[in-house]
Design a protein around this motif. Structure first.
Motif, PDB file in Angstrom:
ATOM      1  N   SER A 193     -63.412  -6.155  12.837  1.00  0.00           N
ATOM      2  CA  SER A 193     -61.908  -5.196  12.986  1.00  0.00           C
ATOM      3  C   SER A 193     -61.621  -4.849  11.634  1.00  0.00           C
ATOM      4  O   SER A 193     -61.377  -3.806  11.397  1.00  0.00           O
ATOM      5  N   TYR A 194     -61.891  -5.741  10.685  1.00  0.00           N
ATOM      6  CA  TYR A 194     -61.532  -5.484   9.244  1.00  0.00           C
ATOM      7  C   TYR A 194     -62.086  -4.249   8.558  1.00  0.00           C
ATOM      8  O   TYR A 194     -61.716  -3.282   8.051  1.00  0.00           O
ATOM      9  N   ILE A 195     -63.525  -4.212   8.804  1.00  0.00           N
ATOM     10  CA  ILE A 195     -64.619  -3.157   8.443  1.00  0.00           C
ATOM     11  C   ILE A 195     -64.311  -1.877   9.465  1.00  0.00           C
ATOM     12  O   ILE A 195     -65.154  -0.831   9.183  1.00  0.00           O
ATOM     13  N   GLY A 196     -63.690  -2.004  10.602  1.00  0.00           N
ATOM     14  CA  GLY A 196     -63.589  -0.908  11.551  1.00  0.00           C
ATOM     15  C   GLY A 196     -64.707  -0.712  12.429  1.00  0.00           C
ATOM     16  O   GLY A 196     -64.896   0.348  12.786  1.00  0.00           O
ATOM     17  N   VAL A 197     -65.237  -1.933  12.831  1.00  0.00           N
ATOM     18  CA  VAL A 197     -66.411  -1.678  14.136  1.00  0.00           C
ATOM     19  C   VAL A 197     -66.161  -2.655  14.968  1.00  0.00           C
ATOM     20  O   VAL A 197     -65.401  -3.757  14.774  1.00  0.00           O
ATOM     21  N   THR A 198     -66.943  -2.495  15.948  1.00  0.00           N
ATOM     22  CA  THR A 198     -66.816  -3.608  17.127  1.00  0.00           C
ATOM     23  C   THR A 198     -67.811  -4.827  16.674  1.00  0.00           C
ATOM     24  O   THR A 198     -68.538  -4.882  15.923  1.00  0.00           O
ATOM     25  N   PRO A 199     -67.475  -5.961  17.258  1.00  0.00           N
ATOM     26  CA  PRO A 199     -68.338  -7.195  17.175  1.00  0.00           C
ATOM     27  C   PRO A 199     -69.639  -6.976  17.204  1.00  0.00           C
ATOM     28  O   PRO A 199     -70.632  -7.380  16.457  1.00  0.00           O
ATOM     29  N   LEU A 211     -52.639  -1.984  -5.514  1.00  0.00           N
ATOM     30  CA  LEU A 211     -54.019  -1.868  -5.811  1.00  0.00           C
ATOM     31  C   LEU A 211     -54.856  -2.203  -4.660  1.00  0.00           C
ATOM     32  O   LEU A 211     -56.199  -1.621  -4.467  1.00  0.00           O
ATOM     33  N   SER A 212     -54.777  -3.356  -4.058  1.00  0.00           N
ATOM     34  CA  SER A 212     -55.594  -3.866  -2.962  1.00  0.00           C
ATOM     35  C   SER A 212     -55.478  -2.869  -1.857  1.00  0.00           C
ATOM     36  O   SER A 212     -56.628  -2.585  -1.111  1.00  0.00           O
ATOM     37  N   LYS A 213     -54.348  -2.483  -1.285  1.00  0.00           N
ATOM     38  CA  LYS A 213     -54.152  -1.574  -0.288  1.00  0.00           C
ATOM     39  C   LYS A 213     -54.885   0.049  -0.627  1.00  0.00           C
ATOM     40  O   LYS A 213     -55.668   0.310   0.410  1.00  0.00           O
ATOM     41  N   SER A 214     -54.737   0.164  -1.755  1.00  0.00           N
ATOM     42  CA  SER A 214     -55.634   1.699  -2.195  1.00  0.00           C
ATOM     43  C   SER A 214     -57.104   1.331  -2.233  1.00  0.00           C
ATOM     44  O   SER A 214     -57.581   2.238  -1.619  1.00  0.00           O
ATOM     45  N   LYS A 215     -57.453   0.446  -2.725  1.00  0.00           N
ATOM     46  CA  LYS A 215     -59.230  -0.103  -2.478  1.00  0.00           C
ATOM     47  C   LYS A 215     -59.449   0.218  -1.254  1.00  0.00           C
ATOM     48  O   LYS A 215     -60.600   0.492  -0.756  1.00  0.00           O
ATOM     49  N   ARG A 216     -58.828  -0.678  -0.310  1.00  0.00           N
ATOM     50  CA  ARG A 216     -59.168  -0.702   1.101  1.00  0.00           C
ATOM     51  C   ARG A 216     -58.969   0.625   1.635  1.00  0.00           C
ATOM     52  O   ARG A 216     -60.123   0.950   2.460  1.00  0.00           O
ATOM     53  N   PHE A 256     -56.415  -9.856   4.604  1.00  0.00           N
ATOM     54  CA  PHE A 256     -56.434 -11.345   4.661  1.00  0.00           C
ATOM     55  C   PHE A 256     -55.791 -11.815   3.341  1.00  0.00           C
ATOM     56  O   PHE A 256     -55.643 -11.401   2.137  1.00  0.00           O
ATOM     57  N   GLY A 257     -55.272 -13.091   3.302  1.00  0.00           N
ATOM     58  CA  GLY A 257     -54.641 -14.035   2.327  1.00  0.00           C
ATOM     59  C   GLY A 257     -55.307 -15.061   2.172  1.00  0.00           C
ATOM     60  O   GLY A 257     -55.398 -15.748   3.171  1.00  0.00           O
ATOM     61  N   PHE A 258     -55.618 -15.504   0.961  1.00  0.00           N
ATOM     62  CA  PHE A 258     -56.357 -16.935   0.638  1.00  0.00           C
ATOM     63  C   PHE A 258     -55.541 -17.791  -0.233  1.00  0.00           C
ATOM     64  O   PHE A 258     -54.248 -16.896  -0.778  1.00  0.00           O
ATOM     65  N   GLU A 259     -55.916 -18.887  -0.591  1.00  0.00           N
ATOM     66  CA  GLU A 259     -55.198 -19.761  -1.399  1.00  0.00           C
ATOM     67  C   GLU A 259     -54.818 -18.933  -2.733  1.00  0.00           C
ATOM     68  O   GLU A 259     -55.496 -18.346  -3.304  1.00  0.00           O
ATOM     69  N   LYS A 299     -71.527  -0.367   7.203  1.00  0.00           N
ATOM     70  CA  LYS A 299     -72.603  -0.903   6.353  1.00  0.00           C
ATOM     71  C   LYS A 299     -72.448  -1.124   5.150  1.00  0.00           C
ATOM     72  O   LYS A 299     -72.462  -2.339   4.518  1.00  0.00           O
ATOM     73  N   GLN A 300     -71.921  -0.238   4.350  1.00  0.00           N
ATOM     74  CA  GLN A 300     -71.572  -0.227   3.119  1.00  0.00           C
ATOM     75  C   GLN A 300     -70.285  -1.102   2.613  1.00  0.00           C
ATOM     76  O   GLN A 300     -70.269  -2.061   1.832  1.00  0.00           O
ATOM     77  N   ARG A 301     -69.364  -0.821   3.678  1.00  0.00           N
ATOM     78  CA  ARG A 301     -68.144  -1.848   3.582  1.00  0.00           C
ATOM     79  C   ARG A 301     -68.471  -3.161   3.801  1.00  0.00           C
ATOM     80  O   ARG A 301     -67.964  -4.161   3.227  1.00  0.00           O
TER      81      ARG A 301
END
Length: 188
Positions: A171-177, A132-137, A70-73, A147-149
């Motif tokens: 989707s971002y944390i790798g699970v279904t809704p 760094l952001s990609k590595s952390k993810r 995601f990208g923010f202001e 759950k931890q994510r």
């Protein structure tokens, strides 16, 4: 464009002549809600600084795709691998809200790098931040449960949970809704 200068000046003080040269290469672009900014299969031609709005990066697939960023202001966004290699992007970027961005083309960025020392410094800083952001993810996906994510997002990026639809958070944390709904019930 004041936000871009403010962002840069957190890193390094700019001379007025340097800022004028850099600023003339950026152009304002407004994206409507849900508009695709970078289409899968096209080469990324712009590095964009978000003035206002929210952008997601995802691999189109089923109903929601696979969201991975995601990208923010006050952040730079780009299909950076495509931008650097000048090859087609394997993913898309989409404005989740009306988004105002300041864009610099690949060619103009190369001019900024060539003509200014500060441009190279700023480019390296932005690249390092993206890395760094990609590595952390990646580490988060390998080390933690869903759950931890989710809890990590809750503590580190609460604005994400307030502004992004839950289907994209899932989707971002790798699970279904549905799995995200269960995680949220367990926490509450």
């Amino acid at each position: 464009m004041g936000y871009i200068r403010e962002y840069y000046e957190q890193i390094i003080k700019l001379q007025e002549s340097e800022w004028s040269f850099i600023a003339k290469h950026f152009h304002r672009k407004v994206f409507s809600k849900n508009e695709i900014i970078t289409l899968q299969g096209s080469t990324e031609n712009f590095l964009s600084f978000i003035e206002s709005g929210l952008v997601r990066s995802y691999i189109p697939d089923d109903e929601y795709g696979y969201t991975f960023g995601f990208g923010f202001e006050k952040e730079f966004i780009c299909a950076y691998d495509s931008f650097l290699t000048r090859t087609p992007s394997e993913y898309e970027m989409q404005a989740l809200t009306e988004t105002v961005a300041w864009q610099i083309s690949y060619d103009d960025l190369q001019k900024v790098y060539k003509e200014t020392n500060v441009g190279n410094h700023l480019g390296r800083f932005a690249s390092e931040k993206l890395f760094l952001s990609k590595s952390k993810r990646e580490l988060s996906l390998l080390k933690f449960t869903a759950k931890q994510r989710y809890l990590q997002l809750f503590t580190e990026q609460p604005e994400l949970l307030q502004r992004v639809p839950l289907k994209y958070i899932a989707s971002y944390i790798g699970v279904t809704p549905q799995a995200l709904s269960r995680i949220r019930r367990q926490i509450n």
